[in-house]
Design a protein around this motif. Sequence first.
Motif, PDB file in Angstrom:
ATOM      1  N   THR A 104       0.829  -1.207   0.000  1.00 49.42           N
ATOM      2  CA  THR A 104       0.000   0.000   0.000  1.00 49.42           C
ATOM      3  C   THR A 104       0.861   1.252   0.000  1.00 49.42           C
ATOM      4  O   THR A 104       0.542   2.243  -0.678  1.00 49.42           O
ATOM      5  CB  THR A 104      -0.942   0.008   1.212  1.00 49.42           C
ATOM      6  N   PHE A 121     -10.506   2.352  -0.619  1.00 46.46           N
ATOM      7  CA  PHE A 121      -9.691   1.320   0.023  1.00 46.46           C
ATOM      8  C   PHE A 121     -10.543   0.204   0.598  1.00 46.46           C
ATOM      9  O   PHE A 121     -11.521   0.440   1.301  1.00 46.46           O
ATOM     10  CB  PHE A 121      -8.836   1.935   1.134  1.00 46.46           C
ATOM     11  N   SER A 123     -11.021  -1.930   3.212  1.00 43.25           N
ATOM     12  CA  SER A 123     -10.707  -2.180   4.605  1.00 43.25           C
ATOM     13  C   SER A 123     -11.538  -3.362   5.095  1.00 43.25           C
ATOM     14  O   SER A 123     -11.953  -4.211   4.297  1.00 43.25           O
ATOM     15  CB  SER A 123     -10.942  -0.927   5.459  1.00 43.25           C
ATOM     16  N   LYS A 152      -5.074  -3.607   8.201  1.00 39.83           N
ATOM     17  CA  LYS A 152      -6.148  -2.761   7.664  1.00 39.83           C
ATOM     18  C   LYS A 152      -6.272  -1.475   8.473  1.00 39.83           C
ATOM     19  O   LYS A 152      -6.432  -0.378   7.913  1.00 39.83           O
ATOM     20  CB  LYS A 152      -7.471  -3.528   7.671  1.00 39.83           C
ATOM     21  N   GLU A 156      -5.580   2.384   7.243  1.00 31.91           N
ATOM     22  CA  GLU A 156      -6.546   3.467   7.444  1.00 31.91           C
ATOM     23  C   GLU A 156      -5.862   4.675   8.094  1.00 31.91           C
ATOM     24  O   GLU A 156      -6.085   5.830   7.695  1.00 31.91           O
ATOM     25  CB  GLU A 156      -7.712   3.003   8.325  1.00 31.91           C
ATOM     26  N   MET A 159      -3.611   6.459   5.633  1.00 34.48           N
ATOM     27  CA  MET A 159      -4.365   7.287   4.699  1.00 34.48           C
ATOM     28  C   MET A 159      -4.935   8.523   5.385  1.00 34.48           C
ATOM     29  O   MET A 159      -5.030   9.599   4.778  1.00 34.48           O
ATOM     30  CB  MET A 159      -5.475   6.459   4.058  1.00 34.48           C
ATOM     31  N   THR A 160      -5.296   8.394   6.664  1.00 35.11           N
ATOM     32  CA  THR A 160      -5.772   9.548   7.422  1.00 35.11           C
ATOM     33  C   THR A 160      -4.671  10.591   7.554  1.00 35.11           C
ATOM     34  O   THR A 160      -4.902  11.796   7.372  1.00 35.11           O
ATOM     35  CB  THR A 160      -6.266   9.111   8.806  1.00 35.11           C
ATOM     36  N   ILE A 171     -10.635  10.111  -0.138  1.00 31.54           N
ATOM     37  CA  ILE A 171     -10.435   8.719   0.264  1.00 31.54           C
ATOM     38  C   ILE A 171     -11.704   8.159   0.890  1.00 31.54           C
ATOM     39  O   ILE A 171     -12.311   8.785   1.771  1.00 31.54           O
ATOM     40  CB  ILE A 171      -9.277   8.610   1.278  1.00 31.54           C
ATOM     41  N   LEU A 173     -12.849   4.709   2.922  1.00 33.85           N
ATOM     42  CA  LEU A 173     -12.413   3.498   3.600  1.00 33.85           C
ATOM     43  C   LEU A 173     -13.633   2.588   3.747  1.00 33.85           C
ATOM     44  O   LEU A 173     -14.548   2.896   4.519  1.00 33.85           O
ATOM     45  CB  LEU A 173     -11.844   3.840   4.980  1.00 33.85           C
ATOM     46  N   ARG A 175     -15.304  -0.559   5.039  1.00 33.13           N
ATOM     47  CA  ARG A 175     -15.159  -1.623   6.032  1.00 33.13           C
ATOM     48  C   ARG A 175     -16.147  -2.745   5.712  1.00 33.13           C
ATOM     49  O   ARG A 175     -17.317  -2.682   6.063  1.00 33.13           O
ATOM     50  CB  ARG A 175     -15.362  -1.062   7.432  1.00 33.13           C
ATOM     51  N   ILE A 255     -11.857  12.370   3.729  1.00 34.48           N
ATOM     52  CA  ILE A 255     -11.671  10.962   4.043  1.00 34.48           C
ATOM     53  C   ILE A 255     -12.797  10.524   4.955  1.00 34.48           C
ATOM     54  O   ILE A 255     -13.089  11.177   5.962  1.00 34.48           O
ATOM     55  CB  ILE A 255     -10.288  10.687   4.678  1.00 34.48           C
ATOM     56  N   ALA A 257     -14.988   6.790   6.451  1.00 35.04           N
ATOM     57  CA  ALA A 257     -15.131   5.338   6.549  1.00 35.04           C
ATOM     58  C   ALA A 257     -16.601   4.967   6.408  1.00 35.04           C
ATOM     59  O   ALA A 257     -17.491   5.686   6.894  1.00 35.04           O
ATOM     60  CB  ALA A 257     -14.593   4.848   7.884  1.00 35.04           C
TER      61      ALA A 257
END
Length: 344
Positions: A104, A121, A123, A152, A156, A159-160, A171, A173, A175, A255, A257
């Motif tokens: 990654t 991504f 995750s 994972k 995350e 990327m944060t 981004i 994420l 899950r 970003i 999730a």
Amino acid sequence: MSILVTGGAGYIGSHTCLELLSAGYDIVVVDNLVNSSLEAIRRMKALTGQEFPFYHTDLLDRQGMETIFEQNQIDAVIHLAGLKSVGESVKQPLSYYHTNMTGTLVLLQLMQEHRVKRIVFSSSATVYGTTESVPIAEDAPLGATNAYGRTKLMIEEMMTDLHASDTEWSIALLRYFNPVGAHSSGYLGEDPNGKPNNLMPFITQVAVGRLKELQIYGNDYATPDGTGVRDYIHVVDLARGHLNALEKVMAGSGIEAYNLGTGRGYSVKEIITAFEKVTGISIPHTFTNRRTGDIGICYSDPSKAERELGWVAQKGIEDMCQDAWRWQASNPYGYQKDVYQYQV
């Protein structure tokens, strides 16, 4: 618009690529074929009637990855490549940290160099670790219990930090909870190497006669029937979620999730019962010890994905069982990995 899909020949990757092609996107696929098949690439092309570039390259091969960015105009990335077995990660943690995290890191560095700042991504719900309550929302405490989940979670966090350093990055994420099922054509499906680690391919391989019986890991969990409870999501619903997330990251920056699940938990025994009902095939099973790193109950609150991505799971547990069986019955030995006579 070209979307680079890492791990695009794998189970989730192939279904995601199919949805992208059907929605009119151009794709570029990279996969090292460690836990996937070149045959899946051929079948994607056959199902859609479309051609696309495929690179047999490992993300750890920086020069090979550089070539992909130089030869293609990449607009965004859907990153699914990586090792994915919880049990194996407990036994081989260094392999997981190296493959998942370093791979990654190489990808993100190349994206930054080529000014490609949009990524979805892959995750996992394993980032939540042992949860105190369900359903699990995105703001639940994070704390993975195994090396796979920790990779994972660390990605995350990577990327944060990346977004904090450069707010142009966009981004998503995703899950995932527990993907099962297959494409309704029976042409694409889950084809694990060796003995399956996940429940549904274990069940279907017993049903098709490849395995003698299903081993259930643990019957002493604090659940109604003692077996583990999970949120199973049809792989096509999951693939559609990537398209919704892609639209989100292409539209702005930030970003976020998102849980991708149904919001409903099923125990192992309930899945067996549903499969037997749909197929009429009895699944012999025995109980064995819990696997290290497994937890008792895990299911999602997917309402954020519905609010912000306009996504909701559409297929139920019987669809998942039926499509998984159609795939396995049509492909008793999966993609037959020993046969690679096709040109892609």
